[in-house]
Design an enzyme around this catalytic site. Structure first.
Site: not given
Ligand code: RIB
Ligand code: CA
Length: 368
Positions: A283-285
């Site tokens: 869940m980078h963003d």
């Protein structure tokens, strides 16, 4: 020395960001190459009372810019219908290189192919290009401060960039003060003490447009950088997604955020399980958005960052001792438990359970 990034506005005195703490939501512009994790970040932002999304701008990256723009329109309309924030189309390619996309990770449409069977959005993108929207919101904040005098600095908007930084660099090319009106610019990008995800040393957003990343890192703007070092610790477990989807009511055709997210995340997680055996999706963003909503869930360190642009080092980010005039905050770690709780409350439950657009679909249902 790492420092806790100051708590989000709670009503007491201004902090190092020059932002007083009050309960008014912070206005935010989202600049995204809307692929799957960007989509989750957008849904989190639009289900968080602490922020109000003023505009969404698209940039080519995970998918071509027209796909990213369509994804931003589809998602924002599904959630807010006729009072959805304006969506502006941005750069179709990096400043000075051919575009690199990531269909193996996000699908050709950016959302695992699910949008191919969806009707077109009801509204078009604005005629105003993304870099002009980004600059206009900044100017308005400065004008408000100077003319009305009523808007103290801390009421300025924030900019969250989760794709290649082409639109931001284009704004700065036209006016070196184009982004001065933002109280803070939060960027998902870079990798320092972990391997890259696009080649051995580069993170994708910085790899796609290293020249743009170098401009932003050298700008002296109030940047918080959220690199792979932190975002590879915030993972949506496949089992959590399935548990929420299975508990959901059947989707209403054409208005099911749950169906779109389920199908997109299923594709995204399948790639990561195939590539690295990870039983979930990075869940980078969403971590960049979560760090704006609850800054206390991340720890940051003040450094200066250089971005290399040539050869095997293309997109490589190097941190060094903070240099006056180009100091940024790099997120060094994140509270995974609190992040996942935010993901459930602000994405999974609204998408599968608690909103009129909630619902599940199987892989074979028509999501449209
Ligand atoms: O490296 C991860 C980043 O690149 C994320 O923003 C992902 O959406 C891609 O844009
Ligand atoms: Ca992205």
């Amino acid at each position: 020395m790492s420092e806790i990034w100051r708590p989000f506005p709670t009503g007491d005195t201004p902090d190092a960001d020059g932002r007083a703490h009050d309960s008014e939501p912070t206005r935010v512009v989202l600049d995204m190459d809307t692929g799957v994790d960007d989509a989750v970040a957008l849904v989190m932002a639009m289900h968080s009372a602490e922020i109000v999304v003023e505009a969404i701008t698209s940039v080519a990256g995970n998918a071509p810019v027209d796909e990213c723009t369509r994804n931003n329109l589809l998602l924002s309309e599904l959630i807010r219908d006729h009072d959805a924030p304006p969506v502006a189309r941005g750069a179709a390619s990096p400043l000075s290189r051919p575009l690199v996309i990531a269909p193996e990770v996000h699908g050709g449409d950016g959302l695992g192919g699910v949008t191919r069977s969806l009707p077109d959005p009801h509204h078009p993108a604005t005629d105003e290009p993304a870099h002009e929207v980004i600059a206009r919101v900044s100017r308005a904040a400065l004008a408000s401060d100077l003319d009305a005098g009523a808007l103290p600095v801390h009421r300025r908007p924030m900019l969250i960039a989760t794709g290649p930084l082409t639109n931001l660099a284009l704004a700065l090319e036209r006016d070196s003060h184009a982004l001065d009106g933002y109280a803070r610019i939060v960027i998902m990008g870079g990798a320092f003490d972990v391997p890259g995800n696009t080649g051995p040393v580069a993170e994708f957003n910085f790899y796609v447009d290293p020249e743009a990343a170098a401009v932003l890192m050298a700008s002296g703007l109030p940047i918080t950088l959220v690199p792979l070092d932190a975002t590879t610790t915030t993972i949506l477990p496949a089992a959590m997604l399935v548990a929420h989807a299975e508990g959901a009511p059947p989707a209403r055709p054409g208005r099911s955020l749950g169906c779109i997210l389920y199908r997109a995340l299923d594709y995204y997680i399948a790639f990561q399980e195939w590539e690295s055996g990870l039983p979930g999706g990075y869940m980078h963003d969403p971590l960049a958005v979560a760090a704006v909503i609850r800054p206390e869930i991340v720890e940051t360190e003040k450094v200066s960052v250089d971005v290399l642009t040539d050869g095997a080092d293309r997109g490589r980010s190097i941190a060094r001792a903070a240099e006056s005039g180009r100091t940024i905050r790099v997120v060094r770690s994140a509270d995974k438990v609190r992040f996942l709780s935010m993901l459930e409350d602000r994405v999974l439950i609204p998408a599968f359970i608690s909103r009129e657009y909630a619902g599940r679909c199987t892989k074979h249902d028509h999501p449209g």
